[in-house]
Design an enzyme around this catalytic site. Structure first.
Site, short mmCIF file in Angstrom:
data_model
loop_
_atom_site.label_atom_id
_atom_site.label_comp_id
_atom_site.label_asym_id
_atom_site.label_seq_id
_atom_site.Cartn_x
_atom_site.Cartn_y
_atom_site.Cartn_z
N CYS A 91 -9.54 1.90 -8.13
CA CYS A 91 -9.98 0.33 -7.99
C CYS A 91 -10.53 0.18 -6.56
O CYS A 91 -11.44 -0.75 -6.30
CB CYS A 91 -8.75 -0.47 -7.96
SG CYS A 91 -7.36 -0.08 -7.34
N GLU A 111 1.51 -3.75 -2.10
CA GLU A 111 2.32 -2.52 -2.72
C GLU A 111 2.49 -1.58 -1.60
O GLU A 111 1.54 -1.54 -0.69
CB GLU A 111 1.74 -1.83 -3.86
CG GLU A 111 1.63 -2.95 -5.13
CD GLU A 111 1.26 -2.39 -6.47
OE1 GLU A 111 2.27 -2.27 -7.34
OE2 GLU A 111 0.39 -1.79 -6.79
#
Length: 520
Positions: free
Chosen positions: A314, A494
């Protein structure tokens, strides 16, 4: 081995020699494995899914059926969430130190099973064994990192007039839902579960139905490490299972990795229960290469920014902007290196690019290349289906890595996320110009800059509208550092210490030390 000893630090040497030894005695070979165990896991054991429902799971390297997935319906999701609720009661009451001990043991078990997990990741995902080992290492390091942070959760003391005071404390949310993507199956399961468990939560995790295998292995590892039954559960399935999980009244938070459209749907479902979400979504990230760059490093950085995991990352920097002065030399070297990438059996040590994750995704990526050609781009190399010479690999989902030239900002290949091994190269003249073009996207996951000018590097990064930026490198994701995006690339982070805030809720307590002063 003597040469390796001199070049590698002790821990890296251990893993390098371990990888060689494991390869020599590997039990799994491409096309040889069939998985029959159930892939769901809750209440401490593997569980079947809905009766009469089975979906094919494929081995990307060969195209053959690897196993069958039994998706979870409402009854199975309820059972998993109920198991997580029960585990949360005792787990949340443990001290951070006690939770950390269980997590450290899980990390040690992962280290011991490194090769086994990596092989399963390769068989189910298609990436090279070299990359899969690094993914397993990242998962282990993430669990170790949050095991250490578990005992650091603390609040604030605020002294108030008259001897009164207030304090804050961070408390776990409850049952958290994790929904993973197919490009980093084991790593994502660890990245989501580690901070959640460290904070005292339990988790129900749904992997992608394309890559369901290794999440159940992580669940078994947590159980063996001493986690209470139901602390980390795995439910398999697609959109229906994910919806049931997001809308379950006993799920307190949803963390999702995947596409922007799916992220929007998850955010909408979670909003009905006013649930917090962490969304790590797509990107169309820019990589800016200035004329004063170290060309060798810039070329290597561009390859790392585009071709890891067959381009299925991504954060990839797929819009490569190169200053015009060095454009011909840079493109020539990138094309030469791209053509030299060894494609083939992902379980071979020499392979640097394995198979894409599915036949449908391969066709989608090849379709982007065809569309680019129609819009005027030039294929400088690659962009074609690849058929390995070995008979067992001929049904696999392979393509040659692609570099596109003559690209313009308005082209589909430059504007849309391809999620495959396709690099678009564009030229620029000035810093002001390239910053405007780099930021001209609805997404903002990552960005990179190569330059020897430290002032320019920081000046440019300050103006790039992206959550994860790299200077003179790319796609480096140490677990100590937060990862996430701006704009439609997501919400929350994250990894890193800040992620503890996304898996806890803040309670404020006021303590009166005097008498109540009433207006009534």
């Amino acid at each position: 081995n003597l040469i390796v000893t001199k070049l590698l630090p002790p821990n890296d040497l251990h893993f390098a020699l371990s990888a060689r030894l494991s390869a020599a005695f590997r039990c799994v070979s491409t096309g040889s494995l069939t998985i029959t165990e159930p892939l769901n896991f809750w209440a401490g054991q593997r569980k079947p899914g809905q009766k009469g429902h089975k979906e094919h799971v494929y081995e990307p390297a060969t195209g053959r059926i690897l196993c069958h997935l039994e998706p979870c319906g409402a009854a199975e999701v309820n059972q998993a969430v109920e198991a997580a609720k029960k585990a949360f009661i005792n787990w949340s009451k443990l001290s951070g130190m006690e939770r950390g001990r269980v997590m450290i043991e899980a990390a040690h078990l992962i280290e011991g099973k490194r090769e086994e997990i990596a092989e399963m990741e390769v068989v189910n995902n298609g990436k090279s064994i070299t990359e899969a080992r690094l993914d397993v290492d990242s998962a282990r390091l993430c669990i170790e990192y949050y095991a250490g942070l578990a005992s650091t959760l603390a609040g604030q003391h605020v002294q108030l007039p008259g001897g009164s005071f207030a304090y804050t404390c961070r408390e776990p949310l409850g049952v958290c839902a994790g929904i993973g993507a197919w490009n980093y199956p084991f790593q994502i399961a660890a990245w989501k579960s580690a901070p959640a468990l460290a904070c005292g939560n339990s988790m129900v995790f749904k992997p992608s139905p394309v890559t369901p295998v290794t999440a159940a292995m992580l669940a078994e590892i947590y159980a063996k490490a001493g986690a209470p039954e139901g602390l980390f559960n795995v439910v398999q399935g697609g959109q229906e299972t994910g919806s049931l999980l997001c809308q379950h009244p006993d799920v307190a938070k949803v963390s999702f990795t995947g596409s922007v459209p799916t992220g929007r749907k998850i955010m909408e479902m979670a909003s009905k229960g006013v649930k917090p979400v962490t969304l790590e979504l797509g990107g169309k990230s820019p990589l800016l290469i200035f004329k004063d760059s170290d060309l060798e490093n810039a070329v290597k950085g561009a390859l790392m920014a585009n071709f890891l995991s067959q381009g299925q990352v991504c954060s990839n920097g797929t819009r490569v902007f190169v200053q015009r002065d060095i454009f011909p030399e840079f493109v020539s070297e990138v094309v030469k290196r791209t053509q030299a990438i060894e494609i083939g059996d992902p379980l071979l040590e020499s392979t640097r690019m394995g198979a894409l994750v599915s036949r449908s995704h391969l066709h989608k990526v090849l379709g982007f290349v065809e569309q680019a050609k129609k819009e005027g781009a030039t294929v400088l190399c690659g962009g074609e289906p690849f058929v390995p010479s070995h008979p067992k690999l001929r049904g696999g989902f392979y393509m040659t890595p692609c570099v596109l030239g003559d690209c313009r900002d308005e082209m589909t290949c430059v504007k849309e996320e391809i999620f495959g091994p396709v690099m678009s190269v564009l030229s620029f003249e000035t810093e002001e110009e390239v910053l405007r073009r780099a930021n001209d996207t609805t997404m903002g996951l990552a960005a990179g800059v190569f330059t020897r000018d430290v002032r320019r590097a920081h000046r440019v990064v300050e103006q790039l509208k992206a959550g994860s930026c790299f200077i003179n490198n790319y796609n480096i994701t140490p677990v100590e550092v937060p990862f996430g995006g701006f704009k439609t690339s997501g919400i929350g982070r994250e990894n890193g210490q800040v992620t503890l805030e996304y898996y806890t809720q803040l309670k404020t307590v006021y303590v009166e030390m005097g008498d109540v002063e009433s207006l009534f």
